[in-house]
Design an enzyme around this catalytic site. Sequence first.
Site, short mmCIF file in Angstrom:
data_model
loop_
_atom_site.label_atom_id
_atom_site.label_comp_id
_atom_site.label_asym_id
_atom_site.label_seq_id
_atom_site.Cartn_x
_atom_site.Cartn_y
_atom_site.Cartn_z
N GLU A 1 38.84 41.21 80.96
CA GLU A 1 38.99 41.26 82.42
C GLU A 1 38.62 39.89 82.96
OE1 GLU A 1 37.27 44.49 84.71
OE2 GLU A 1 37.53 45.86 83.01
N GLU B 1 32.32 48.30 80.07
CA GLU B 1 31.15 47.84 80.85
C GLU B 1 30.00 48.85 80.82
OE1 GLU B 1 32.51 46.67 84.78
OE2 GLU B 1 33.43 44.85 84.00
#
Length: 496
Positions: A291, A172
């Site tokens: 995720e 991320e």
Amino acid sequence: MAATIQLDTQFQVGAIDRRIFSGFAEHLGRCVYEGIYDPGSPRADERGFRKDVIAALAPLGMPLMRYPGGNFVSCYNWKDGVGPKEKRPARTDYAWHSVETNQFGTDEFMAWCKAARTAPMMAVNLGTGNLNDVMHLVEYCNLDTPTYWADQRRANGQARPYGVKTWCLGNEMDGPWQAGQVPAEVYAQRAKAAGRLMKGMDRTIETVACGSSGRWMGTYLEYDRTVLEYGWNEIDYISAHRYSNNDANDSAAFLAEGLEIDRILEDYAGLIRYVRGKLKSDKQVHLSFDEWNVWYRDRSEDGRWQAAPHLLEEAYNVEDALVCAQYLSAFVRRADLVKIACIAQIVNVIAPIMTKRDGLLLQTIYHPFRMIAEAARGVSLTPVIHGPLYKAGKRGDAPALDAAVSYDEGQAEIAIFLTHRDGTAPLETTVALADKPFGGVRSVEILTHKDPYAANTWEAPHAVMPVKGTATVVDGHTLRVTCPPKSFTTVRVAVA
Ligand code: AHR
């Protein structure tokens, strides 16, 4: 209410990659410590691995385990976590304001993966880390050379390389919460350089590059495009993340979350095609949805500089389980695109499994995962669905039925995954198979509850459990099953 699904075993989307049933274990809260590693527990083996957690994971059949983060990896020095345990330093973990004791590190994780019959999907630190450390980790894990870090691995008790195949290039990196967050152009350079070096050291390595952190981000798709265009030849997968929420307390809309998941998959399919076309490349890049889950109630993200603090210990209800079923159904439907997906996470932290020192609890979301992972084999078939709409709150009218289908030619079996999103009435579902006759129904399992907010708790651990159901082969080519309101159903049926 009634719906029909038309199928033909020739209408194939692609082979279902079993890695869509993978997991994620981060050094976060009580996932690693007290979750998978808990030396003080009577349920741990001599290495400190929780035997009950390994046993609970077994029916989920997770081929890959992403590790060690998540946000954690972006300021993690893997070298702190190898060698004699008494010499390992305790460190601050910036991501979760926790103390990392480093008593569980790379070697423990590899041993745990072996015990849990899964394979490591390692993430490297591209936040505060440097490329030398990344290369040293590849050497430590994968090389058999007479060199320092491979020697360190041998000295630490592992003679043969671990042969880690799948590697995440950071995590991320567009998120302001991420240690070392950088704009797309900068991350693209880091990722390309890391990927090239890693593949240069071990040609068998596959890389997963960070995409944007979610559809809600201003960076959505543009970050991904930049990274893909610049690093295409070094990238095998682009990563997508999503956490679903019912913050608005709008259950009807929440239960149509599958529409949003489908939309994201569409977006990525389009983006990858665009970049491939623009670069005139014959190479293929796939999606790693590494995720995904429901997460909105427990946002406790500050560990107050404790080791293994209670963080993100979300309690899940039936509706959450139905949303999780839709994630996996969407991945099955888009078997051509999604090759890896990891539920975040596996134990104690936004997880299907919870532990206390001498106990283990299976949350509602455990069950759809087990039901689909067990049955989805072979190829994904296109289900042509005709069915009613329902009032899906702020989403307007949405299809009541979400469906995915797999076909296992070897086992002569079709598995049908049905989520009935509406809570007002049962859905009489007719499945028509055009090109082959159905044989007998092999099994029907239904997950539902009269109270959609019901959850499994330490006091009532079996409140929400799948039950056996029935389906009828009406004539050779037609099957009928009734889906209760707000339910998830799997049907496994033989085909001639
Ligand atoms: O899974 C919890 C966190 O959510 C992960 O560390 C991070 O990647 C995401 O923001």
